[in-house]
Design an enzyme around this catalytic site. Structure first.
Site, mmCIF file in Angstrom:
data_model
loop_
_atom_site.group_PDB
_atom_site.id
_atom_site.type_symbol
_atom_site.label_atom_id
_atom_site.label_comp_id
_atom_site.label_asym_id
_atom_site.label_seq_id
_atom_site.Cartn_x
_atom_site.Cartn_y
_atom_site.Cartn_z
ATOM 1 N N CYS A 92 1.128 -0.854 0.237
ATOM 2 C CA CYS A 92 0.162 -0.569 -0.460
ATOM 3 C C CYS A 92 1.045 1.368 0.085
ATOM 4 O O CYS A 92 0.286 2.171 0.096
ATOM 5 C CB CYS A 92 -0.994 0.435 1.352
ATOM 6 S SG CYS A 92 -0.234 -0.236 2.843
ATOM 7 N N GLU A 131 -7.348 -5.752 -0.256
ATOM 8 C CA GLU A 131 -7.062 -5.006 0.607
ATOM 9 C C GLU A 131 -5.814 -4.222 0.421
ATOM 10 O O GLU A 131 -4.755 -3.886 0.374
ATOM 11 C CB GLU A 131 -7.065 -5.896 1.918
ATOM 12 C CG GLU A 131 -6.815 -4.764 3.286
ATOM 13 C CD GLU A 131 -5.562 -4.468 3.554
ATOM 14 O OE1 GLU A 131 -4.899 -3.543 4.478
ATOM 15 O OE2 GLU A 131 -4.463 -4.702 3.059
ATOM 16 N N ARG A 175 -8.882 2.470 11.434
ATOM 17 C CA ARG A 175 -8.216 1.770 10.539
ATOM 18 C C ARG A 175 -9.259 1.734 9.066
ATOM 19 O O ARG A 175 -9.695 0.432 9.661
ATOM 20 C CB ARG A 175 -7.606 0.868 10.784
ATOM 21 C CG ARG A 175 -6.381 0.068 10.141
ATOM 22 C CD ARG A 175 -5.488 -0.775 9.707
ATOM 23 N NE ARG A 175 -4.576 -1.474 9.609
ATOM 24 C CZ ARG A 175 -3.823 -1.215 9.430
ATOM 25 N NH1 ARG A 175 -3.153 -0.501 10.404
ATOM 26 N NH2 ARG A 175 -2.339 -1.688 8.069
ATOM 27 N N ARG A 177 -9.721 0.917 5.497
ATOM 28 C CA ARG A 177 -9.348 0.372 4.180
ATOM 29 C C ARG A 177 -10.189 -0.296 3.445
ATOM 30 O O ARG A 177 -11.392 -0.586 3.417
ATOM 31 C CB ARG A 177 -8.083 -1.136 5.111
ATOM 32 C CG ARG A 177 -7.386 -1.043 5.908
ATOM 33 C CD ARG A 177 -5.749 -0.436 4.368
ATOM 34 N NE ARG A 177 -4.246 0.371 5.738
ATOM 35 C CZ ARG A 177 -4.384 0.778 6.587
ATOM 36 N NH1 ARG A 177 -5.259 2.420 6.175
ATOM 37 N NH2 ARG A 177 -3.150 0.660 6.968
#
Length: 327
Positions: A92, A131, A175, A177
């Site tokens: 990422c 993800e 978090r 995502r």
């Protein structure tokens, strides 16, 4: 115990006449196995894993008993066993707000999505889960994300995506995502709803009681943090982090763990760093998960990993959809 074949995946009918789903998956960019843990919990069997980082591989082998294959760019898709679901938390950093946001222009990591595409094209599994950071959606004015979705749909997949927050699925960590799910068949897939607030773990649930002095920061750091604390009467326990402006903001949960964060990025009660076990708990890893690398590596690895309960919630919804295929 006997088996029968559905139109999508296998069921196991046990002696108590309960149905348990059985399916195979592969774990790409596996890290320390957070996505694998989630899918194993819902009946999945991992038949192949890939990870190039040496220290992540040490953790993976210690906990799953197998050494992941290395660099995915050097692996022929035909050498990968057949499987039902592809799982990939592809790197990422090229898309992250905290990084340089180079995206597909990154010399190595930015192009690794195309290795996912290459394997999907060759193996045509029934489904996949990808993800990445929330910023992937807005990177390059949305162009990067549109490219990814277009490439996945061109392979024949029905694609769903949504930004989910780990905080909504039982871990004390904010978090966000992007989760991308794809199915080769037409399905009625719905992302999981947030769980009831009373079922979510709090900081009290995950913090250790007796913590070694080595985790406590110097008095000068503690005093500096407390001086800049926005709410000096904020109830303990809390976790604070320093924002770009230098303000210290307390919360009853952790901000998103980051692989490249400074040593004191998050502090508990502005007194100490979280322990290795607490970092894993913040991501929803069980206490049975073995730790075989040093603190710096655990901080990096948990920052690169996933919130296991959130991924497990998505996995359950994927299996529901896959066993109720539309005509």
């Amino acid at each position: 115990m006997n088996y029968y074949q559905s139109n999508i995946i296998d069921y196991i009918v046990t002696s108590d006449n309960k149905q348990h789903i059985k399916f195979n998956f592969i774990d790409l960019f596996a890290g320390i196995g957070g996505i694998r843990l989630a899918f194993e919990r819902v009946g999945g069997i991992c038949v192949f894993s890939s990870e190039w980082d040496e220290n992540a591989c040490k953790m993976y082998k210690a906990n799953f008993g197998e050494q992941p294959f290395g660099d995915i760019t050097k692996i022929d898709a035909n050498d990968i066993p057949d499987f039902d679901i592809l799982l990939a938390g592809f790197p990422c950093q090229p898309f992250s707000i905290a990084g340089k946001k180079t995206g597909f222009n990154h010399k190595t990591q930015g192009t690794l999505f195309f290795d996912v595409e290459r394997i999907l094209k060759a193996k045509k599994p029934k489904a996949f889960l990808l993800e990445n950071v929330k910023n992937l959606i807005s990177h390059n004015n949305g162009g990067t994300f549109k490219t990814i979705i277009a490439h996945l749909e061109a392979l024949g997949y029905n694609v769903y995506y949504k930004v989910l927050n780990a905080l909504d699925y039982g871990v004390p960590q904010k978090r966000e995502r992007i989760i991308i799910c794809g199915f080769i068949d037409k399905v009625d897939f719905k992302f999981p709803k947030p769980i009831d607030t009373t079922s979510r773990k709090t900081l009290d649930d995950i913090l250790e009681k007796n913590v070694d002095n080595k985790y406590y920061v110097k008095a000068s750091i503690r005093n500096s943090r407390l001086e800049r604390l926005k709410d000096k009467n904020y109830p303990k326990p809390y976790i604070s982090h320093e924002n770009m402006a230098g303000s210290i903001t307390p919360h009853p949960y952790s901000s998103a763990l980051r692989a490249g964060a400074s040593a004191n990025y998050i502090l508990i009660n502005d007194e100490r760093r979280p322990t290795e076990r607490e970092l894993l708990r913040i991501q929803g890893f069980p206490d049975t998960y073995k730790i075989v690398v040093n603190y710096g590596q655990i901080k990096r690895q948990t920052g690169n990993s996933v919130a296991v309960p959130m991924i497990e919630a998505v996995a359950k919804q994927m299996l529901i959809a896959m066993t109720q295929t539309k005509e």
